[in-house]
Design a protein around this motif. Structure first.
Motif, PDB file in Angstrom:
ATOM      1  N   TYR A   4       0.853  -1.182   0.000  1.00 40.74           N
ATOM      2  CA  TYR A   4       0.000   0.000   0.000  1.00 40.74           C
ATOM      3  C   TYR A   4       0.891   1.235   0.000  1.00 40.74           C
ATOM      4  CZ  TYR A   4      -4.256  -2.617   0.770  1.00 40.74           C
ATOM      5  OH  TYR A   4      -5.318  -3.451   0.605  1.00 40.74           O
ATOM      6  N   ASP A  22      -5.435   4.008  -1.137  1.00 42.48           N
ATOM      7  CA  ASP A  22      -6.205   2.792  -1.374  1.00 42.48           C
ATOM      8  C   ASP A  22      -6.802   2.196  -0.108  1.00 42.48           C
ATOM      9  OD1 ASP A  22      -5.959   2.791  -4.142  1.00 42.48           O
ATOM     10  OD2 ASP A  22      -4.016   1.792  -4.058  1.00 42.48           O
ATOM     11  N   PRO A  59      -9.870  -3.065  -0.329  1.00 44.78           N
ATOM     12  CA  PRO A  59      -9.419  -2.750  -1.690  1.00 44.78           C
ATOM     13  C   PRO A  59      -7.975  -3.186  -1.930  1.00 44.78           C
ATOM     14  CG  PRO A  59     -10.342  -0.805  -0.611  1.00 44.78           C
ATOM     15  CD  PRO A  59     -10.203  -1.867   0.428  1.00 44.78           C
ATOM     16  N   PRO A  61      -4.308  -2.744  -3.369  1.00 40.38           N
ATOM     17  CA  PRO A  61      -3.491  -1.549  -3.629  1.00 40.38           C
ATOM     18  C   PRO A  61      -3.191  -1.404  -5.120  1.00 40.38           C
ATOM     19  CG  PRO A  61      -2.153  -3.280  -2.652  1.00 40.38           C
ATOM     20  CD  PRO A  61      -3.563  -3.777  -2.663  1.00 40.38           C
ATOM     21  N   ARG A  62      -3.143  -0.155  -5.558  1.00 43.05           N
ATOM     22  CA  ARG A  62      -2.825   0.132  -6.958  1.00 43.05           C
ATOM     23  C   ARG A  62      -1.335   0.447  -7.101  1.00 43.05           C
ATOM     24  NH1 ARG A  62      -6.929   4.937  -7.890  1.00 43.05           N
ATOM     25  NH2 ARG A  62      -6.649   5.099  -5.648  1.00 43.05           N
ATOM     26  N   LEU A  67      -1.855   5.588  -9.051  1.00 44.62           N
ATOM     27  CA  LEU A  67      -2.245   6.539  -8.005  1.00 44.62           C
ATOM     28  C   LEU A  67      -1.887   7.968  -8.382  1.00 44.62           C
ATOM     29  CD1 LEU A  67      -1.216   4.573  -4.812  1.00 44.62           C
ATOM     30  CD2 LEU A  67      -3.529   5.122  -5.565  1.00 44.62           C
TER      31      LEU A  67
END
Length: 98
Positions: A4, A22, A59, A61-62, A67
């Motif tokens: 994250y 996130d 969720p 993490p991107r 982001l």
């Protein structure tokens, strides 16, 4: 699993503030830089615990690049002191159990 991303802010004479794009509603602060990772990890763990108790999905993490392209977080990235990546504590615990 991807870590994250946490955005760290600090105004002169103030604590370090940490927010997670996130992990909505997850944030923390630390007076000392040395405490920042522990405080951020604890905040992420408590946030996930609350999500599970509420029956809400956690969720994924991107990627950092995704982001940075998110207009909701653009200003936060611009004003950040720095950015850190925090491994999801539940990932670390599941690997240790294996």
């Amino acid at each position: 699993m991807k870590p994250y991303i946490a955005i760290v802010h600090q105004e002169e004479g103030c604590a370090y503030g940490v927010s997670f794009p996130d992990a909505p509603g997850c944030f923390s602060a630390a007076d000392e830089l040395d405490d920042l990772f522990a405080m951020a990890t604890e905040a992420l763990e408590l946030w996930a615990e609350g999500m599970r108790e509420d029956g809400a999905p956690i969720p994924e993490p991107r990627e950092l690049s995704k982001l940075r392209d998110d207009p909701e977080w653009a200003e936060s990235f611009e004003g950040a002191a720095f950015i850190i990546a925090i491994e999801a504590p539940w990932d670390r615990l599941s690997r240790a159990a294996e």
